[in-house]
Design a protein around this motif. Structure first.
Motif, PDB file in Angstrom:
ATOM      1  N   ARG A  63       0.857  -1.172   0.000  1.00  0.00           N
ATOM      2  CA  ARG A  63       0.000   0.000   0.000  1.00  0.00           C
ATOM      3  C   ARG A  63       0.894   1.224   0.000  1.00  0.00           C
ATOM      4  NH1 ARG A  63      -2.422   0.077   5.307  1.00  0.00           N
ATOM      5  NH2 ARG A  63      -3.261  -1.881   4.607  1.00  0.00           N
ATOM      6  N   LEU A  64       0.458   2.266  -0.683  1.00  0.00           N
ATOM      7  CA  LEU A  64       1.184   3.526  -0.710  1.00  0.00           C
ATOM      8  C   LEU A  64       0.262   4.601  -0.160  1.00  0.00           C
ATOM      9  CD1 LEU A  64       3.864   4.828  -1.570  1.00  0.00           C
ATOM     10  CD2 LEU A  64       2.848   5.243  -3.805  1.00  0.00           C
ATOM     11  N   TYR A  65       0.607   5.133   0.998  1.00  0.00           N
ATOM     12  CA  TYR A  65      -0.167   6.208   1.611  1.00  0.00           C
ATOM     13  C   TYR A  65       0.559   7.515   1.286  1.00  0.00           C
ATOM     14  CZ  TYR A  65      -2.300   9.194   5.128  1.00  0.00           C
ATOM     15  OH  TYR A  65      -2.958  10.223   5.775  1.00  0.00           O
ATOM     16  N   ILE A  66      -0.153   8.461   0.703  1.00  0.00           N
ATOM     17  CA  ILE A  66       0.439   9.732   0.272  1.00  0.00           C
ATOM     18  C   ILE A  66      -0.242  10.846   1.042  1.00  0.00           C
ATOM     19  CG2 ILE A  66       0.925  11.254  -1.677  1.00  0.00           C
ATOM     20  CD1 ILE A  66       0.467   8.759  -3.494  1.00  0.00           C
ATOM     21  N   ARG A  67       0.568  11.710   1.639  1.00  0.00           N
ATOM     22  CA  ARG A  67       0.027  12.808   2.430  1.00  0.00           C
ATOM     23  C   ARG A  67       0.716  14.108   2.031  1.00  0.00           C
ATOM     24  NH1 ARG A  67      -2.585  13.735   7.458  1.00  0.00           N
ATOM     25  NH2 ARG A  67      -2.930  15.964   7.324  1.00  0.00           N
ATOM     26  N   ARG A  68      -0.076  15.147   1.772  1.00  0.00           N
ATOM     27  CA  ARG A  68       0.486  16.450   1.433  1.00  0.00           C
ATOM     28  C   ARG A  68       1.174  17.017   2.669  1.00  0.00           C
ATOM     29  NH1 ARG A  68      -3.949  20.102  -0.062  1.00  0.00           N
ATOM     30  NH2 ARG A  68      -3.981  20.570   2.135  1.00  0.00           N
ATOM     31  N   ALA A  69       2.354  17.557   2.447  1.00  0.00           N
ATOM     32  CA  ALA A  69       3.137  18.167   3.512  1.00  0.00           C
ATOM     33  C   ALA A  69       3.568  19.551   3.043  1.00  0.00           C
ATOM     34  CB  ALA A  69       4.374  17.316   3.826  1.00  0.00           C
ATOM     35  N   LYS A  70       4.154  20.303   3.925  1.00  0.00           N
ATOM     36  CA  LYS A  70       4.624  21.633   3.554  1.00  0.00           C
ATOM     37  C   LYS A  70       5.695  21.509   2.474  1.00  0.00           C
ATOM     38  CE  LYS A  70       6.395  25.844   5.577  1.00  0.00           C
ATOM     39  NZ  LYS A  70       6.804  26.510   6.805  1.00  0.00           N
ATOM     40  N   GLY A  71       5.405  22.035   1.325  1.00  0.00           N
ATOM     41  CA  GLY A  71       6.392  22.031   0.245  1.00  0.00           C
ATOM     42  C   GLY A  71       6.488  20.760  -0.557  1.00  0.00           C
ATOM     43  N   GLY A  72       5.683  19.747  -0.235  1.00  0.00           N
ATOM     44  CA  GLY A  72       5.798  18.513  -0.980  1.00  0.00           C
ATOM     45  C   GLY A  72       4.809  17.461  -0.538  1.00  0.00           C
ATOM     46  N   TYR A  73       5.180  16.203  -0.765  1.00  0.00           N
ATOM     47  CA  TYR A  73       4.316  15.082  -0.418  1.00  0.00           C
ATOM     48  C   TYR A  73       5.125  14.008   0.298  1.00  0.00           C
ATOM     49  CZ  TYR A  73       0.513  16.947  -3.184  1.00  0.00           C
ATOM     50  OH  TYR A  73      -0.500  17.751  -3.655  1.00  0.00           O
ATOM     51  N   LEU A  74       4.521  13.443   1.337  1.00  0.00           N
ATOM     52  CA  LEU A  74       5.106  12.356   2.105  1.00  0.00           C
ATOM     53  C   LEU A  74       4.479  11.056   1.614  1.00  0.00           C
ATOM     54  CD1 LEU A  74       6.803  11.366   4.536  1.00  0.00           C
ATOM     55  CD2 LEU A  74       4.775  11.771   5.947  1.00  0.00           C
ATOM     56  N   PHE A  75       5.311  10.099   1.202  1.00  0.00           N
ATOM     57  CA  PHE A  75       4.858   8.794   0.740  1.00  0.00           C
ATOM     58  C   PHE A  75       5.283   7.769   1.787  1.00  0.00           C
ATOM     59  CE2 PHE A  75       4.172   9.059  -4.046  1.00  0.00           C
ATOM     60  CZ  PHE A  75       4.118  10.434  -4.091  1.00  0.00           C
ATOM     61  N   VAL A  76       4.336   6.965   2.255  1.00  0.00           N
ATOM     62  CA  VAL A  76       4.635   5.890   3.199  1.00  0.00           C
ATOM     63  C   VAL A  76       4.316   4.575   2.502  1.00  0.00           C
ATOM     64  CG1 VAL A  76       4.133   4.878   5.452  1.00  0.00           C
ATOM     65  CG2 VAL A  76       4.059   7.368   5.167  1.00  0.00           C
ATOM     66  N   LEU A  77       5.326   3.750   2.318  1.00  0.00           N
ATOM     67  CA  LEU A  77       5.163   2.444   1.702  1.00  0.00           C
ATOM     68  C   LEU A  77       4.983   1.420   2.811  1.00  0.00           C
ATOM     69  CD1 LEU A  77       5.235   0.726  -0.890  1.00  0.00           C
ATOM     70  CD2 LEU A  77       7.697   0.484  -0.527  1.00  0.00           C
ATOM     71  N   ALA A  78       3.908   0.637   2.722  1.00  0.00           N
ATOM     72  CA  ALA A  78       3.608  -0.342   3.770  1.00  0.00           C
ATOM     73  C   ALA A  78       2.999  -1.587   3.156  1.00  0.00           C
ATOM     74  CB  ALA A  78       2.641   0.261   4.783  1.00  0.00           C
ATOM     75  N   SER A  79       3.025  -2.661   3.926  1.00  0.00           N
ATOM     76  CA  SER A  79       2.332  -3.876   3.496  1.00  0.00           C
ATOM     77  C   SER A  79       0.835  -3.651   3.680  1.00  0.00           C
ATOM     78  CB  SER A  79       2.800  -5.069   4.326  1.00  0.00           C
ATOM     79  OG  SER A  79       2.361  -4.921   5.662  1.00  0.00           O
ATOM     80  N   ASN A  80       0.039  -4.465   3.030  1.00  0.00           N
ATOM     81  CA  ASN A  80      -1.408  -4.336   3.172  1.00  0.00           C
ATOM     82  C   ASN A  80      -1.897  -4.670   4.573  1.00  0.00           C
ATOM     83  OD1 ASN A  80      -1.970  -3.362   0.617  1.00  0.00           O
ATOM     84  ND2 ASN A  80      -2.132  -5.409  -0.259  1.00  0.00           N
ATOM     85  N   SER A  81      -1.069  -5.353   5.355  1.00  0.00           N
ATOM     86  CA  SER A  81      -1.456  -5.695   6.729  1.00  0.00           C
ATOM     87  C   SER A  81      -1.132  -4.577   7.723  1.00  0.00           C
ATOM     88  CB  SER A  81      -0.762  -6.987   7.161  1.00  0.00           C
ATOM     89  OG  SER A  81       0.645  -6.805   7.187  1.00  0.00           O
ATOM     90  N   ALA A  82      -0.433  -3.550   7.303  1.00  0.00           N
ATOM     91  CA  ALA A  82      -0.095  -2.437   8.197  1.00  0.00           C
ATOM     92  C   ALA A  82      -1.366  -1.683   8.584  1.00  0.00           C
ATOM     93  CB  ALA A  82       0.893  -1.495   7.519  1.00  0.00           C
TER      94      ALA A  82
END
Length: 116
Positions: free
Chosen positions: A63-82
């Motif tokens: 799974r790829l969780y993407i969150r807007r942050a100041k000046g850019g985007y934070l991508f968190v790569l995780a397993s589907n069980s996370a």
């Protein structure tokens, strides 16, 4: 700065991208089988998001969780069980702390360092 997110069971890594799609920071728990610097499709995600606060992409194993942050985007790569709620909560805490710290610390600083 990212230890709480990286400490969540199933999280595999974090990437921070500028709003132009350039990789500003990455950290993976274990060596990953690709180098995000050579993937030019990250910018596609960023342009598609066009100001969206958050998005989640679910694949067969990860799974790829993407969150807007100041000046850019934070991508968190995780397993589907996370646990997605824990990932969201820790990202919210991180971004709230960034707002309180101002522009001299936090994710905005990492993004600005990449631009310079």
């Amino acid at each position: 700065m990212f230890k709480d997110i990286l400490g969540i069971q199933g999280v595999k890594g974090i990437m921070l991208f500028t709003r132009d799609g350039e990789l500003a920071f990455k950290h993976f728990i274990e060596p990953y089988n690709f180098e995000p610097e050579v993937k030019d499709w990250w910018g596609l995600y960023i342009y598609t998001l066009n100001g969206t606060k958050e998005a989640e992409l679910v694949f067969e194993r990860d799974r790829l969780y993407i969150r807007r942050a100041k000046g850019g985007y934070l991508f968190v790569l995780a397993s589907n069980s996370a646990p997605t709620p824990m990932i969201r909560l820790n990202c919210e805490i991180l971004l709230s702390a960034e707002k309180e710290a101002g522009s001299q610390k936090g994710l905005g600083w990492l993004v600005n360092e990449r631009k310079n």
